[in-house]
Design an enzyme around this catalytic site. Sequence first.
Site, PDB file in Angstrom:
ATOM      1  N   CYS A 115       0.826  -1.226   0.000  1.00 54.13           N
ATOM      2  CA  CYS A 115       0.000   0.000   0.000  1.00 54.13           C
ATOM      3  C   CYS A 115       0.852   1.265   0.000  1.00 54.13           C
ATOM      4  O   CYS A 115       0.416   2.315  -0.467  1.00 54.13           O
ATOM      5  CB  CYS A 115      -0.913   0.018   1.217  1.00 54.13           C
ATOM      6  SG  CYS A 115      -1.863  -1.477   1.353  1.00 54.13           S
ATOM      7  N   HIS A 261      -3.723   7.153   0.707  1.00 56.30           N
ATOM      8  CA  HIS A 261      -3.903   5.820   0.114  1.00 56.30           C
ATOM      9  C   HIS A 261      -5.345   5.399   0.376  1.00 56.30           C
ATOM     10  O   HIS A 261      -5.850   5.533   1.487  1.00 56.30           O
ATOM     11  CB  HIS A 261      -2.910   4.846   0.748  1.00 56.30           C
ATOM     12  CG  HIS A 261      -3.298   3.415   0.564  1.00 56.30           C
ATOM     13  ND1 HIS A 261      -3.604   2.885  -0.670  1.00 56.30           N
ATOM     14  CD2 HIS A 261      -3.462   2.396   1.463  1.00 56.30           C
ATOM     15  CE1 HIS A 261      -3.929   1.613  -0.528  1.00 56.30           C
ATOM     16  NE2 HIS A 261      -3.856   1.288   0.756  1.00 56.30           N
ATOM     17  N   ASN A 291      -9.813  -0.598  -2.993  1.00 56.45           N
ATOM     18  CA  ASN A 291      -8.416  -0.378  -2.609  1.00 56.45           C
ATOM     19  C   ASN A 291      -7.522  -0.994  -3.690  1.00 56.45           C
ATOM     20  O   ASN A 291      -7.472  -2.209  -3.839  1.00 56.45           O
ATOM     21  CB  ASN A 291      -8.180  -1.040  -1.240  1.00 56.45           C
ATOM     22  CG  ASN A 291      -6.747  -0.917  -0.750  1.00 56.45           C
ATOM     23  OD1 ASN A 291      -5.839  -0.584  -1.504  1.00 56.45           O
ATOM     24  ND2 ASN A 291      -6.547  -1.206   0.522  1.00 56.45           N
TER      25      ASN A 291
HETATM   26  O1  UT7 Z   1      -4.596  -1.069   2.299  1.00 58.86           O
HETATM   27  C1  UT7 Z   1      -3.913  -1.769   3.284  1.00 58.86           C
HETATM   28  C2  UT7 Z   1      -4.286  -1.335   4.621  1.00 58.86           C
HETATM   29  N1  UT7 Z   1      -5.563  -1.872   4.976  1.00 58.86           N
HETATM   30  C3  UT7 Z   1      -6.336  -1.214   5.805  1.00 58.86           C
HETATM   31  O2  UT7 Z   1      -5.998  -0.154   6.246  1.00 58.86           O
HETATM   32  C4  UT7 Z   1      -7.605  -1.906   6.246  1.00 58.86           C
HETATM   33  C5  UT7 Z   1      -7.844  -1.652   7.710  1.00 58.86           C
HETATM   34  N2  UT7 Z   1      -8.993  -2.416   8.246  1.00 58.86           N
HETATM   35  C6  UT7 Z   1     -10.243  -2.212   7.832  1.00 58.86           C
HETATM   36  O3  UT7 Z   1     -10.490  -1.402   6.974  1.00 58.86           O
HETATM   37  C7  UT7 Z   1     -11.354  -2.969   8.531  1.00 58.86           C
HETATM   38  O4  UT7 Z   1     -10.824  -3.714   9.595  1.00 58.86           O
HETATM   39  C8  UT7 Z   1     -12.141  -3.925   7.575  1.00 58.86           C
HETATM   40  C9  UT7 Z   1     -12.988  -3.108   6.615  1.00 58.86           C
HETATM   41  C10 UT7 Z   1     -11.187  -4.814   6.812  1.00 58.86           C
HETATM   42  C11 UT7 Z   1     -13.089  -4.837   8.363  1.00 58.86           C
HETATM   43  O5  UT7 Z   1     -13.950  -4.046   9.148  1.00 58.86           O
HETATM   44  P1  UT7 Z   1     -14.156  -4.396  10.706  1.00 58.86           P
HETATM   45  O6  UT7 Z   1     -15.105  -3.409  11.219  1.00 58.86           O
HETATM   46  O7  UT7 Z   1     -12.806  -4.454  11.330  1.00 58.86           O
HETATM   47  O8  UT7 Z   1     -14.860  -5.800  10.656  1.00 58.86           O
HETATM   48  P2  UT7 Z   1     -14.395  -7.216  11.261  1.00 58.86           P
HETATM   49  O9  UT7 Z   1     -13.325  -7.813  10.440  1.00 58.86           O
HETATM   50  O10 UT7 Z   1     -14.135  -7.064  12.735  1.00 58.86           O
HETATM   51  O11 UT7 Z   1     -15.695  -8.083  11.082  1.00 58.86           O
HETATM   52  C12 UT7 Z   1     -16.918  -7.746  11.756  1.00 58.86           C
HETATM   53  C13 UT7 Z   1     -17.989  -8.746  11.361  1.00 58.86           C
HETATM   54  C14 UT7 Z   1     -17.557 -10.207  11.526  1.00 58.86           C
HETATM   55  O12 UT7 Z   1     -18.689 -10.937  11.930  1.00 58.86           O
HETATM   56  P3  UT7 Z   1     -18.904 -11.332  13.478  1.00 58.86           P
HETATM   57  O13 UT7 Z   1     -17.706 -12.140  13.848  1.00 58.86           O
HETATM   58  O14 UT7 Z   1     -18.986 -10.032  14.207  1.00 58.86           O
HETATM   59  O15 UT7 Z   1     -20.181 -12.094  13.434  1.00 58.86           O
HETATM   60  C15 UT7 Z   1     -17.163 -10.614  10.125  1.00 58.86           C
HETATM   61  O16 UT7 Z   1     -17.307 -12.017   9.919  1.00 58.86           O
HETATM   62  O17 UT7 Z   1     -18.296  -8.592   9.962  1.00 58.86           O
HETATM   63  C16 UT7 Z   1     -18.161  -9.852   9.291  1.00 58.86           C
HETATM   64  N3  UT7 Z   1     -17.698  -9.602   7.937  1.00 58.86           N
HETATM   65  C17 UT7 Z   1     -18.530  -9.366   6.912  1.00 58.86           C
HETATM   66  N4  UT7 Z   1     -19.869  -9.320   6.815  1.00 58.86           N
HETATM   67  C18 UT7 Z   1     -20.400  -9.041   5.620  1.00 58.86           C
HETATM   68  C19 UT7 Z   1     -16.412  -9.519   7.492  1.00 58.86           C
HETATM   69  N5  UT7 Z   1     -16.418  -9.248   6.182  1.00 58.86           N
HETATM   70  C20 UT7 Z   1     -17.701  -9.140   5.801  1.00 58.86           C
HETATM   71  C21 UT7 Z   1     -18.331  -8.853   4.562  1.00 58.86           C
HETATM   72  N6  UT7 Z   1     -19.683  -8.816   4.518  1.00 58.86           N
HETATM   73  N7  UT7 Z   1     -17.622  -8.620   3.440  1.00 58.86           N
END
Ligand code: UT7
Length: 334
Positions: A115, A261, A291
Amino acid sequence: MYNSKIIGLGFYVPDNKVTNHDLSKIMDTNDEWIQERTGIKERRWIKEGTEDTSAVMGAKAAKIAIERAGLTKDDIDFIVFATLSPDYFFPGCGVQIQDMLEMRTVGAIDIRNQCSGFIYAMSTADQFIKTGMYKNVLVIGAEYHSNGLDKTTRGRGVSVIFGDGAGACVLTRTEDNTKGILSTHLHSEGKYAEKLVVETPSIRHWIPQILENKKEDTSYFPYMDGQLVFKHAIVRFSEVINEGLEKNNLSASDIDMFIPHQANLRIAQFIQKKFRLTDDQVYNNIMHYGNTTAASIIIALTEAWEKDKIKENDLVVLAAFGSGFTWGSVVIRW
Ligand code: UT7
């Protein structure tokens, strides 16, 4: 010592739009979750059977940038190519660009900083120009993510985020030290290497894995500890923007255009608020392209410039954070 300035910009994205609704047909996800957590509405994914790859898209963007610079391919002295999704494990995409654009046998290097790749690539090009070694350097960022994602519910935490695309710019030598790239700032913290990673292919274990070909092996797909990455991103983004401003005796209110980014719209909004920037001072396009990793900053910069959002003398700040962890910033007087 010379300075380097941008004299040509270009980007290319594949035609094929994939909306959040399209993704909900192939995995358990939905538009609301994706938009709420990331800001993404759609991304471009290369359609199977088309010619596009990271190098091909990079070449298309590069042609536009060279033409807009008012140069020809023969004026380019060096190629810097940033990608985490190269066409080959080796050689890098830079040499493919030399061939695809039928350039002189100029040097070409690939930058593997994910990134932060474009920031590292610009900084590298800037050093070659500052020292007088090269006059015109072609800098490219391109990613072909879509072929390497786990597009099942198992991979939904990562696969909905990433898009394909490429951007390029031509940096040239200037003797005016008040214009162009004022400073670049690069950092890394390798203890977090495995928090955002694709483990395979790697020389450590790809041959046995390929021979065994286990369907349940997920090491080919990107893994991300999303929350940890998010927490570090907002801290490091802030630090490295401040570092760039302080180095040039500037403050956040001097920024005319901030291009982060495009990792997550929520990260960009957090930084915007923290630095008290208005909507006119920040450019985001993650909504439309997702992204695109090493390509995201240069696609956004080009689009902002095409929309006349960047003018002569503007202070433009670019910043990135991502896998490695790596992060960095570039401060430009346009
Ligand atoms: O470019 C490189 C650098 N990258 C970044 O800077 C990314 C940084 N991180 C993020 O942007 C966020 O952490 C994400 C967007 C990747 C994820 O968001 P989050 O709020 O951290 O969600 P999470 O991974 O904690 O997941 C929350 C819930 C989970 O379900 P439970 O365990 O709470 O029941 C996941 O299974 O959301 C679920 N989930 C989804 N649901 C629907 C994860 N992905 C999805 C999805 N659709 N695509």
